[in-house]
Write a protein that holds these residues in place. Sequence first.
Motif, PDB file in Angstrom:
ATOM      1  N   GLY A 312       0.827  -1.197   0.000  1.00 56.84           N
ATOM      2  CA  GLY A 312       0.000   0.000   0.000  1.00 56.84           C
ATOM      3  C   GLY A 312       0.856   1.238   0.000  1.00 56.84           C
ATOM      4  O   GLY A 312       2.058   1.186   0.283  1.00 56.84           O
ATOM      5  N   ILE A 352      -4.205   1.476   4.501  1.00 53.67           N
ATOM      6  CA  ILE A 352      -3.811   1.489   3.078  1.00 53.67           C
ATOM      7  C   ILE A 352      -3.276   0.137   2.630  1.00 53.67           C
ATOM      8  O   ILE A 352      -2.996  -0.053   1.444  1.00 53.67           O
ATOM      9  CB  ILE A 352      -2.747   2.578   2.801  1.00 53.67           C
ATOM     10  N   GLN A 354      -3.085  -3.715   1.497  1.00 54.31           N
ATOM     11  CA  GLN A 354      -3.914  -4.647   0.759  1.00 54.31           C
ATOM     12  C   GLN A 354      -3.304  -6.034   0.771  1.00 54.31           C
ATOM     13  O   GLN A 354      -2.109  -6.177   0.751  1.00 54.31           O
ATOM     14  CB  GLN A 354      -4.085  -4.189  -0.692  1.00 54.31           C
TER      15      GLN A 354
END
Length: 354
Positions: A312, A352, A354
Amino acid sequence: MLEFRTQGYNGYSVKYSPFFDSRIAVAASANFGLVGNGRVYVLGLTENGIVADKWFDTQDSLFDTAWSEAHENQLLTAGGDGSVKLFDITLAEFPVQSWQEHGREVFAVHWNLVSKDTFLSSSWDGTVKIWSPNAPASLTTLPTHSCTYSAAFSPHSPSILSCVSSDSHLRIFDLRTPASASNHLTLSIPIHTPPKPRMGAAASVGIPPAEALTHDWNKYRETILATAGVDRVIRTFDIRAPGAGPIAVLPGHEYAVRRISWSPHLSDILLSASYDMTCRVWTDGSAMGVGSVQQENMLDDPMVHGGGREMGRMGRHTEFVTGVDWCMFGAEGWCASTGWDERVLVWDCRAIMQ
């Protein structure tokens, strides 16, 4: 996301206090560090946002700061005039100690995390110096013969320290060894040596050396370090196998990587700050088996080595991001960043990832 404005001063370094989860220090410079004064801020995280509890002005730029590991109210600064200063935030505007031995800008200061009675500094003059806060002069000088942007004690040993320099080498010093002609140098690893080829893959082509700007020790795996710099690539090394090249190679940043920091909570996660105005979260792949995601990463990008990947990115800064640090307390993921946009941001990287 919390924000503080360092009005008139461009951020260079941000560090969480090792004693308080709500206290942050920021080293900043006027005019992007080219000319003018410096300022170190002591910021408090409150219910009403970030507030400046204290600041100290210096006559020259500041490029780094480090909290004392022995005294909760003291912190170091690295000065553009070659000085290293120790401030006490309970006292007036003057440092409680100042040292002036470096011949060029000091770009890094770091406190010994284990013995806690020494700290180090590194400089563009090609040296790393070891200090005691109670001594008027440095205890040891370690020559690198190259502009040294980043230096740090190992978090696992009071006697081992490392640095990276403009000659693209990662150096390891062990103060327990005889000084002799080597000046305690035990390893010098060329950062741009290509990694060993994977089974069935063609050998990697060597990459021209570029200045190394930052590095950090892994907090859980005592022989693992990460490096990064002008070529935009993060590499991890195992100092048990210095000739093997990097064990992970993580490309992705668009401009130079200015600061990296391993997570204090997770052994495979690190955070980076770059001149491309982003902070990025990475895994080096060490927590994964050789599964489908790792295989796909290797096939998608031939530069990727070791199965790591970007998890992220945070793109709220509007200028070079020059400092990043993790909060050691509370839920894993909280961190702070600073940059040339005169801003300090406190944010949760889990939002943020992933």
